[in-house]
Design a protein around this motif. Structure first.
Motif, PDB file in Angstrom:
ATOM      1  N   ARG A 151      -5.291 -12.748 -34.204  1.00 32.07           N
ATOM      2  CA  ARG A 151      -6.656 -12.559 -34.351  1.00 32.07           C
ATOM      3  C   ARG A 151      -6.954 -11.083 -34.141  1.00 32.07           C
ATOM      4  O   ARG A 151      -7.611 -10.440 -35.136  1.00 32.07           O
ATOM      5  CB  ARG A 151      -7.446 -13.250 -33.115  1.00 32.07           C
ATOM      6  CG  ARG A 151      -8.839 -12.850 -33.332  1.00 32.07           C
ATOM      7  CD  ARG A 151      -9.585 -13.432 -34.433  1.00 32.07           C
ATOM      8  NE  ARG A 151     -11.140 -13.263 -34.262  1.00 32.07           N
ATOM      9  CZ  ARG A 151     -12.013 -13.368 -35.452  1.00 32.07           C
ATOM     10  NH1 ARG A 151     -11.320 -13.962 -36.453  1.00 32.07           N
ATOM     11  NH2 ARG A 151     -13.183 -13.045 -35.193  1.00 32.07           N
TER      12      ARG A 151
ATOM     13  N   ARG B 248      -8.776  -4.283 -35.460  1.00 33.77           N
ATOM     14  CA  ARG B 248      -8.770  -5.077 -36.621  1.00 33.77           C
ATOM     15  C   ARG B 248      -9.127  -6.570 -35.866  1.00 33.77           C
ATOM     16  O   ARG B 248      -8.895  -7.042 -35.241  1.00 33.77           O
ATOM     17  CB  ARG B 248      -7.518  -5.340 -37.260  1.00 33.77           C
ATOM     18  CG  ARG B 248      -7.494  -6.127 -38.411  1.00 33.77           C
ATOM     19  CD  ARG B 248      -6.147  -6.347 -39.064  1.00 33.77           C
ATOM     20  NE  ARG B 248      -6.465  -7.170 -40.329  1.00 33.77           N
ATOM     21  CZ  ARG B 248      -6.297  -8.654 -40.431  1.00 33.77           C
ATOM     22  NH1 ARG B 248      -6.288  -9.280 -39.103  1.00 33.77           N
ATOM     23  NH2 ARG B 248      -6.567  -9.173 -41.331  1.00 33.77           N
ATOM     24  N   LEU B 249     -10.405  -6.652 -36.582  1.00 33.54           N
ATOM     25  CA  LEU B 249     -11.032  -8.257 -36.413  1.00 33.54           C
ATOM     26  C   LEU B 249     -10.840  -9.065 -37.772  1.00 33.54           C
ATOM     27  O   LEU B 249     -11.318  -8.726 -38.756  1.00 33.54           O
ATOM     28  CB  LEU B 249     -12.274  -8.203 -36.025  1.00 33.54           C
ATOM     29  CG  LEU B 249     -12.955  -7.271 -34.766  1.00 33.54           C
ATOM     30  CD1 LEU B 249     -14.278  -7.310 -34.401  1.00 33.54           C
ATOM     31  CD2 LEU B 249     -12.038  -7.857 -33.499  1.00 33.54           C
ATOM     32  N   ASP B 250     -10.474 -10.264 -37.563  1.00 39.22           N
ATOM     33  CA  ASP B 250     -10.142 -11.141 -39.024  1.00 39.22           C
ATOM     34  C   ASP B 250     -11.572 -11.734 -39.406  1.00 39.22           C
ATOM     35  O   ASP B 250     -12.458 -11.691 -38.434  1.00 39.22           O
ATOM     36  CB  ASP B 250      -9.317 -12.197 -38.531  1.00 39.22           C
ATOM     37  CG  ASP B 250      -7.830 -11.942 -38.446  1.00 39.22           C
ATOM     38  OD1 ASP B 250      -7.566 -10.737 -39.124  1.00 39.22           O
ATOM     39  OD2 ASP B 250      -7.024 -12.864 -37.861  1.00 39.22           O
ATOM     40  N   GLY B 251     -11.537 -11.872 -40.413  1.00 34.37           N
ATOM     41  CA  GLY B 251     -12.913 -12.392 -41.102  1.00 34.37           C
ATOM     42  C   GLY B 251     -12.797 -12.617 -42.505  1.00 34.37           C
ATOM     43  O   GLY B 251     -11.780 -11.960 -43.233  1.00 34.37           O
TER      44      GLY B 251
ATOM     45  N   ASP C  17      -5.631  -5.838 -45.579  1.00 30.67           N
ATOM     46  CA  ASP C  17      -7.234  -6.433 -45.941  1.00 30.67           C
ATOM     47  C   ASP C  17      -7.870  -5.440 -46.756  1.00 30.67           C
ATOM     48  O   ASP C  17      -7.689  -4.435 -46.845  1.00 30.67           O
ATOM     49  CB  ASP C  17      -7.869  -6.377 -44.409  1.00 30.67           C
ATOM     50  CG  ASP C  17      -7.146  -7.169 -43.495  1.00 30.67           C
ATOM     51  OD1 ASP C  17      -7.009  -8.325 -43.914  1.00 30.67           O
ATOM     52  OD2 ASP C  17      -7.050  -6.859 -42.266  1.00 30.67           O
TER      53      ASP C  17
ATOM     54  N   THR D 164     -17.875 -15.396 -42.451  1.00 27.59           N
ATOM     55  CA  THR D 164     -17.597 -14.773 -41.324  1.00 27.59           C
ATOM     56  C   THR D 164     -17.201 -13.242 -41.550  1.00 27.59           C
ATOM     57  O   THR D 164     -16.431 -12.691 -42.611  1.00 27.59           O
ATOM     58  CB  THR D 164     -16.195 -15.203 -40.257  1.00 27.59           C
ATOM     59  OG1 THR D 164     -16.623 -16.629 -40.146  1.00 27.59           O
ATOM     60  CG2 THR D 164     -16.145 -14.453 -39.235  1.00 27.59           C
TER      61      THR D 164
ATOM     62  N   GLY E 179     -15.524  -9.544 -40.359  1.00 26.33           N
ATOM     63  CA  GLY E 179     -14.247  -9.067 -39.663  1.00 26.33           C
ATOM     64  C   GLY E 179     -14.599  -7.480 -39.879  1.00 26.33           C
ATOM     65  O   GLY E 179     -15.378  -7.108 -40.294  1.00 26.33           O
TER      66      GLY E 179
ATOM     67  N   ILE F 222     -14.269  -8.109 -44.813  1.00 31.06           N
ATOM     68  CA  ILE F 222     -14.043  -7.001 -43.712  1.00 31.06           C
ATOM     69  C   ILE F 222     -14.676  -5.820 -44.061  1.00 31.06           C
ATOM     70  O   ILE F 222     -15.024  -5.319 -45.132  1.00 31.06           O
ATOM     71  CB  ILE F 222     -12.437  -6.515 -43.886  1.00 31.06           C
ATOM     72  CG1 ILE F 222     -11.564  -8.241 -43.611  1.00 31.06           C
ATOM     73  CG2 ILE F 222     -12.031  -5.439 -43.048  1.00 31.06           C
ATOM     74  CD1 ILE F 222     -11.767  -8.613 -42.402  1.00 31.06           C
TER      75      ILE F 222
END
Length: 907
Positions: free
Chosen positions: A21, A41-44, A145, A97, A99, A47
């Motif tokens: 994650r 870094r945040l997944d989504g 990403d 979502t 990110g 981005i």
């Protein structure tokens, strides 16, 4: 399996260890022995990139320095918080979502450029032909990403550097703090937008503040870089266009200032001490050091600081420098505190905020403690427990740009939402058409958004991607309790609204920052060449008035400047007043003369048949007395207020009285002269010596004067005018217009000239008859009269014409003329008639004919009777009276006989 050996290009971008994650990226930089994480870094599904100045600029070649708690951590957490809210919002981007990929710029543009290459990894085509694994298999690259948009950066210099890269890959960028006007250029930074207004609005607001204060002479001070230089350039440009403010000096703080640099800057500002206002477009560190330099140089209270949003309402620039910063006016984009963020941030701890790789460092910095053996504060004696709480165990105040960070995230989210509805109508989640978001299409949606931001203020963009200008105006004030704080004193939304300001404690007056003080009324500005705000004040002198700010003009001839010299007013019109001393004395003499003359005329009429009156020549005496009376009377029309009637009387009687008097005297003296001249050669009487002839001659002489006056009336009818030149003094306050009759000096000379000619001729005859026996008729008194009269008029000429340039000309000339006429009349009255009146009234016994004759005279008279008998009929009294003198000369005897046929010689 990934190949252990990668190509040079890919090695530049990667070196990362990925978890499921959250991914933490590390990179080593030479700052002691510390390793700094440099990415979150945040997944989504989609981005967003983020650029924040988590650390300050490093020193001694290091890219990163100390942690920035507010500008770095607060803003970074604001982005994370906004993403959390959006991901939980069922209405905004449902089933999608967000990110994030967040980088630290370390407040350095070059370093930020290197970091931002991470955002374009997915868009760079990789060539792995020269890369081989050890076993000969082709390499397997981790798929980076794809960032659809970037939130940031903070500093304008960083945003400019990053925008040049992102536009190449069509990645929209929305800044939360970059305000440089240069970024409004849609041809160069076409993918750049911002939720804060540009400095061009800020510069306009600051110019409006300066103008509202009445300051027109200011200096500027900027930190080297896009923000400072662009801000000052915008301020200078706008001030030049408005024309109301001049720039005394434009100074720049170098990127790497040397020791003593700020003292030099302050001393340079003092080279133009009248430019007290200093416009600051500088970072907070430079502001703090400028204030410190002013304090060291004992200039507390001299400068009037006007700070940009980089100063705003920050405490750090003014700590321990409250007095030198007192009165500073600062500007800050209108904002409000986001209460939800306060609750969110205060709830953050080491256990629930592992996604923020810099939070542990923040924890140590915020609570002044050390986290274990690997903490970043090796010198701190206190160990962190992890149970500390933000806002309880440390001071907390929401950083000013938190609102704008959240607005920037929401602006991209709303644009994605509109794009999703357009491309994926009814499709849950991302549809294939949004698998690769088109940056240009997303930019169009970003520019079209309109919503209420996190603080309730509208968020919109213009065609250049700029937010509307809305600012709060602050002033740093020290209250009577010696507490210093920023107070909101107004706001700016396209125009300025200011409330009451407070300056140096105890001084309520508005301080000045002008090159030249305003000119007083009646003074014009003489502008210094090349510096329109500097001028010299020149008073409008003489009869000039202030026609405009820069010019003086001459008033019309009949007007003079008013008291303030801002316009013209009519010059007061004056005339000789009866109560004036210049009028009272001539009137007094005239009244006495009129009384005396009237008494003499009455006496002569009453005793008309007495010997003295008859011996004086009654007909000629009445003519002469009439002339004397008119000489006295002329004083009144000469002093009376001029009008057509008065001017007519002046013309008629000005020379008529003298003409009557001297025509009669001339006729008398001429008659005496002719008689005695005739007696020298013959015993016959000369012609035209009878009373009727004398009257005819006298009125003939008078008719010449009347004819001249008639011609004057026809050629130039009498009228009045106002002479503004006579009393046009150098001081306009004393200027007067004189109401006059249209009798010029030349006209006056012509009017009196004929009478003076008669007077001079009469004087000549008086001199010729000076040898007449003392007891003969009036020859001697007439002579004395004429001599005295000549002296009077000889004195009159220099007095009258010598005062032509005097401010009192009207008074002097009128008084001189009337007194001269009265004196000449008084001389004639006193010498010719007062002795006769004296005898008639007080000594009537002497008013009898003389009969005393010598024998010889009687004999001589008898022999001459036959020769003189033919003259008897010409005598109006019907009798011949003779008186023989005792002399034996024939001409004297003959003359006496002729004269005494009608007159009895008085004693």
């Amino acid at each position: 399996m990934c190949c252990k050996s990668i190509g040079k290009m890919w090695r530049y971008f990667t070196g990362q260890v990925k978890t499921q994650r959250i991914t933490t990226l590390y990179i080593k930089y030479p700052l002691g022995n510390m390793n700094y994480a440099h990415s979150i870094r945040l997944d989504g599904d989609v981005i967003l990139g983020g650029l924040f100045p988590v650390h300050a600029r490093g020193e001694r070649g290091a890219p990163c320095g100390e942690l920035k708690k507010e500008k770095g951590i607060h803003r970074l957490e604001a982005m994370l918080f906004a993403i959390d809210l959006i991901n939980k919002d069922p209405e905004l981007l449902p089933n999608v979502t967000l990110g994030a990929r967040i980088l630290d710029t370390c407040s350095r543009d070059t370093y930020a450029l290197e970091q931002s290459l991470t955002f374009v990894q997915a868009l760079i085509e990789r060539d792995g032909s020269d890369v081989r694994c050890a076993n000969g298999d082709p390499p397997i690259f981790a798929k980076p990403d794809k960032v659809v948009g970037v939130i940031g950066a903070s500093a304008s210099s960083v945003s400019i550097m990053v925008a040049n890269i992102l536009r190449l890959f069509k990645i929209p960028q929305v800044s939360y703090a970059s305000t440089a006007p240069e970024l409004s250029d849609n041809t160069r930074y076409d993918f750049f937008s911002r939720v804060v207004p540009p400095d061009s609005y800020q510069a306009q607001a600051m110019l409006d503040i300066v103008t509202a204060m009445g300051w027109n002479y200011v200096s500027t001070l900027a930190s080297e870089g896009n923000y400072g230089e662009s801000g000052v350039e915008a301020f200078v440009q706008i001030s030049r266009e408005s024309g109301g403010v001049c720039i005394a000096q434009s100074l720049k703080v170098p990127r790497e200032p040397r020791t003593g640099e700020f003292d030099k800057l302050v001393l340079r500002l003092m080279e133009t001490p009248s430019a007290r206002a200093v416009i600051l477009f500088a970072n907070e560190d430079d502001i703090r050091r400028i204030l410190d330099a002013a304090k060291r140089n004992n200039l507390t209270g001299h400068f009037l600081w006007v700070g940009s949003d980089s100063w705003g309402s920050k405490i750090s620039p003014v700590v321990q420098q409250e007095r030198v910063a007192e009165g500073a006016v600062t500007i800050l984009p209108k904002r409000a505190s986001v209460d939800a963020f306060d609750r969110y941030f205060k709830s953050r701890s080491l256990s629930n905020n592992r996604r923020n790789v810099w939070f542990a460092e923040f924890w140590e910095e915020n609570f002044a403690c050390k986290l274990g053996m690997h903490g970043k504060r090796p010198g701190s004696p206190k160990k962190c427990t992890g149970l500390e709480k933000v806002g309880r165990d440390s001071t907390y105040e929401q950083e000013g740009k938190v609102q704008f960070v959240m607005d920037a995230v929401y602006a991209v989210a709303h644009a994605l939402h509109h794009m999703h509805r357009e491309l994926c109508a009814g499709y849950p989640g991302l549809c294939p058409r949004m698998a690769n978001v088109d940056g240009k299409e997303l930019l169009a949606h970003i520019r079209a958004v309109g919503f209420n931001g996190s603080a309730g203020t509208p968020v919109t963009f213009n065609e250049n991607g700029d937010a509307p200008g809305r600012y709060d105006i602050f002033q740093y004030q020290i209250s009577n309790r010696s507490t210093a704080e920023y107070k909101v004193i107004g706001h700016w939304t396209n125009q300025l609204h200011l409330d009451t300001l407070q300056w140096i404690t105890g001084d309520p007056s508005l301080p000045a920052s002008v090159c030249s003080l305003p000119c007083r009324t009646g003074e014009r500005k003489k502008v210094v060449k090349g510096v329109p705000c500097c001028w010299h004040c020149e008073r409008c002198e003489g009869y000039h008035f202030q026609a405009s700010e820069f010019t003086c003009e001459l008033c019309p001839y009949e007007k003079r400047p008013d008291r303030n010299r801002t316009g013209c007013q009519a010059i007061p019109i004056i005339k000789l007043e009866w109560h004036s001393p210049w009028a009272l004395f001539p009137v007094f003499i005239s009244v006495l003369g009129i009384i005396a003359t009237t008494f003499a005329i009455a006496t002569f009429v009453r005793y008309n048949d007495t010997p003295i009156v008859r011996a004086s020549g009654r007909e000629m005496s009445y003519v002469l007395l009439t002339g004397i009376f008119l000489c006295y009377v002329i004083t009144f029309p000469m002093i009376a207020a001029p009008d057509v009637v008065v001017c007519s009387f002046r013309r008629i009687f000005l020379g008529l009285g003298m003409c009557f008097s001297y025509a009669a005297l001339l006729t008398k003296t001429n008659r005496i002269h002719r008689i005695f001249e005739q007696g020298k050669t013959a015993v016959t009487a000369p012609r035209f010596i009878s009373p009727a002839s004398q009257l005819a001659i006298t009125f003939s002489l008078i008719s010449v004067q009347l004819l001249g006056v008639f011609v004057w009336f026809v050629a130039d009818p009498p009228h009045t005018f106002v002479d503004y030149g006579e009393q046009r003094t150098q001081d306009p306050g004393n200027a007067r217009g004189v109401l006059k009759c249209d009798i010029s000096d030349l006209s006056l000379i012509c009017s009196l000239g004929y009478s003076i000619l008669l007077m001079v001729t009469c004087t000549v005859y008086a001199i010729k008859t000076r040898g007449v026996p003392e007891t003969f008729n009036e020859a001697k008194p007439i002579g004395f009269t004429m001599y005295t009269t000549c002296i009077i008029w000889l004195a009159f000429i220099p007095i009258f014409f010598g005062t032509a340039q005097s401010a009192e000309r009207m008074y002097i000339q009128t008084a001189t003329l009337t007194i001269s006429l009265s004196l000449s009349a008084s001389v004639s009255l006193g010498m010719l008639y007062m002795p006769k009146v004296y005898v008639i009234v007080l000594h009537p016994e002497q008013n009898v004919p003389k009969r005393k004759r010598s024998f010889k005279a009687i004999v001589t008279a008898a022999t001459m009777t036959s020769k003189l008998s033919h003259l008897a009929a010409e005598r109006p009294n019907g009798e011949v009276k003779t008186e023989l003198c005792e002399g034996v000369e024939k001409y004297a005897l003959y003359s006496n006989l002729v004269l005494n046929q009608s007159h009895i010689e008085h004693l």
